[in-house]
Enzyme design. Sequence first.
Site, PDB file in Angstrom:
ATOM      1  N   TYR A 180      30.277  61.378  44.691  1.00 57.28           N
ATOM      2  CA  TYR A 180      30.271  59.949  44.987  1.00 57.28           C
ATOM      3  C   TYR A 180      30.567  59.727  46.466  1.00 57.28           C
ATOM      4  O   TYR A 180      30.648  60.662  47.246  1.00 57.28           O
ATOM      5  CB  TYR A 180      31.245  59.221  44.064  1.00 57.28           C
ATOM      6  CG  TYR A 180      30.904  59.416  42.609  1.00 57.28           C
ATOM      7  CD1 TYR A 180      29.630  59.108  42.129  1.00 57.28           C
ATOM      8  CD2 TYR A 180      31.828  59.941  41.702  1.00 57.28           C
ATOM      9  CE1 TYR A 180      29.291  59.312  40.789  1.00 57.28           C
ATOM     10  CE2 TYR A 180      31.499  60.141  40.371  1.00 57.28           C
ATOM     11  CZ  TYR A 180      30.228  59.825  39.918  1.00 57.28           C
ATOM     12  OH  TYR A 180      29.891  60.033  38.604  1.00 57.28           O
ATOM     13  N   ARG A 356      38.299  64.244  27.346  1.00 54.96           N
ATOM     14  CA  ARG A 356      37.694  64.385  26.023  1.00 54.96           C
ATOM     15  C   ARG A 356      38.711  64.577  24.894  1.00 54.96           C
ATOM     16  O   ARG A 356      38.522  64.009  23.803  1.00 54.96           O
ATOM     17  CB  ARG A 356      36.679  65.536  26.041  1.00 54.96           C
ATOM     18  CG  ARG A 356      35.413  65.229  26.815  1.00 54.96           C
ATOM     19  CD  ARG A 356      34.560  66.461  27.060  1.00 54.96           C
ATOM     20  NE  ARG A 356      35.217  67.373  27.997  1.00 54.96           N
ATOM     21  CZ  ARG A 356      34.708  68.539  28.377  1.00 54.96           C
ATOM     22  NH1 ARG A 356      33.536  68.933  27.894  1.00 54.96           N
ATOM     23  NH2 ARG A 356      35.340  69.301  29.240  1.00 54.96           N
TER      24      ARG A 356
END
Length: 405
Positions: A180, A356
Site C-alpha cells: 500500500y 483468521r
Amino acid sequence: MNDDLKRAFSPAKLGKLELKNRILKAATYEGKSPDGVPGELLLDFHKQIVSGGTAMTTIGYCTTEADGRINDQMTWMDEQFRPQYTDLIAELKRTAPGVAVSGQMAHCGNFSKNSKLQRLKRPMGPSRQLNMLGISAGMPFAGAMKIADIDYLVQTYYDAAVFMKSVGFDAIEIHFSHGYGLSQFISPRTNRRTDEYGGSLENRMRLPLRALDAVRRAVGDDFPILGKMGMTDGVKDGLQFEEALEVATMFDKAGIDALICSGGTSSFNPMVYFRGATLDKGMLEVETNPIARLGLKYYGPRLFRYYPYEENFFLDKAKQIRDRVNCQMVYIGGCTELDSVATIMREGFDFIQMGRPLVKDPAYVNNAMSNPNYRNNCSHCNKCASLIEAPGGIRCVENDAVQVQ
C-alpha cells in the site's frame, strides 16, 4: 496452564496503555462498511471479538482521505463519520469493559480501483506505473506524486490521527506494508524516483518517517503508535530482508512504540502473509465484474502463489528484527494453536496479533483460558479473505457448515 500461556493471558502494557492480556485482533479489512459508512455490520463483527476476551481489537484499513481507499466501499477518517466512530468505539467498550480499540491508518497509494475519487484524477504513488487492480474500473494507470502531493499526504496522516484520537481510539497502527501507499515508497520495485524520496533506503524511508512523525505530533508521546512493516515484498526486485532490518531500526529510532513484522504485497505476492489455500478460486466465486473475472482466471494463479501453511511462519525473521530494536514487538503470522502462542511468549515477544483464528472463533481468549485442551482448528482455507467484497463481508465459511448440520 504453563507459564508461557499464563503470560499470554495476563495483563500487559502497550506503551502506557493498559491491556488485559497480550492477544490482539489483527487489522483486517472486513468489507463491513457499505458505501464507506461504519455501521451495524462492522460493530457486530468487533463486538464478537471483544466479547470473546481479546484485549484490543483493530478496525482495519482506516484510510487517511477519501482517495486513499482501495475501493469505494471503504471508510475514511472524516468528520462526517464522527458520530458513527464515536458510537462504535463507545459501544465496544460498553460491551467489554477494559477493552482497547485501535485503528489501522492506511492509504492505497497507486493500488486502487476506487472509481469515486474526490481530489485526484487517478491513483498516485511514488512513480508512474500500471495499476493492475484498477483495470476493471477503467483506471489502468497510476501517476507519480509531486512534492506537493507528498506534503499533502503527510498532512492527511496528521489530520486523520487527530480525528482518530478524538473519537476514542486508544492506539493507532500505521500500515507500512503489503504494497500500500507508504510501502510503495519503501520498496525499490515501486519507487523509481530520482529525487530525495527515491534511490537509497534513507530516501525511500523519508515519507514513511514523515508520516510517523506527523502521527506522533498529532497524538502526543503517551498515545501508542504501532507500525505494520514488511520483512519482504516476496518478489525478486522488491524489499528484501536485509533492508527490512534497517527499516525496523529506523522506525525504532524514530520512536515507534511497537512493530508488527509481516511480509508480502497485495499487488505482487499476497500469499506470503496468508499461506495455505490460495485466494483466487474463492474470489472468482464472488466477483461480478467480467473484466476482473477474466483477470482472476488468467492472472490469479501467478499472483496467488501457493505457500504451504505452517504455524508461526514468520518467527525466524521476526526474531532477528526483535534482536535489533528496543521497541515492543507484536508477533503476527500463523499463530493459531496454543502451542504456538506459548512459543511466541517464550521467545520474548510482547503481544500476538491474530486474524483468521479470531474469525473462526471470536471467543478464542475466553475459550483458551477455560480449556487447557482448546483447539482453534482454523483450516486456513482462506475463504474468509476471499469474501471481503461479497455482500456482508468476511465470515468463516467453516462455521457456516457447522451451523447447517
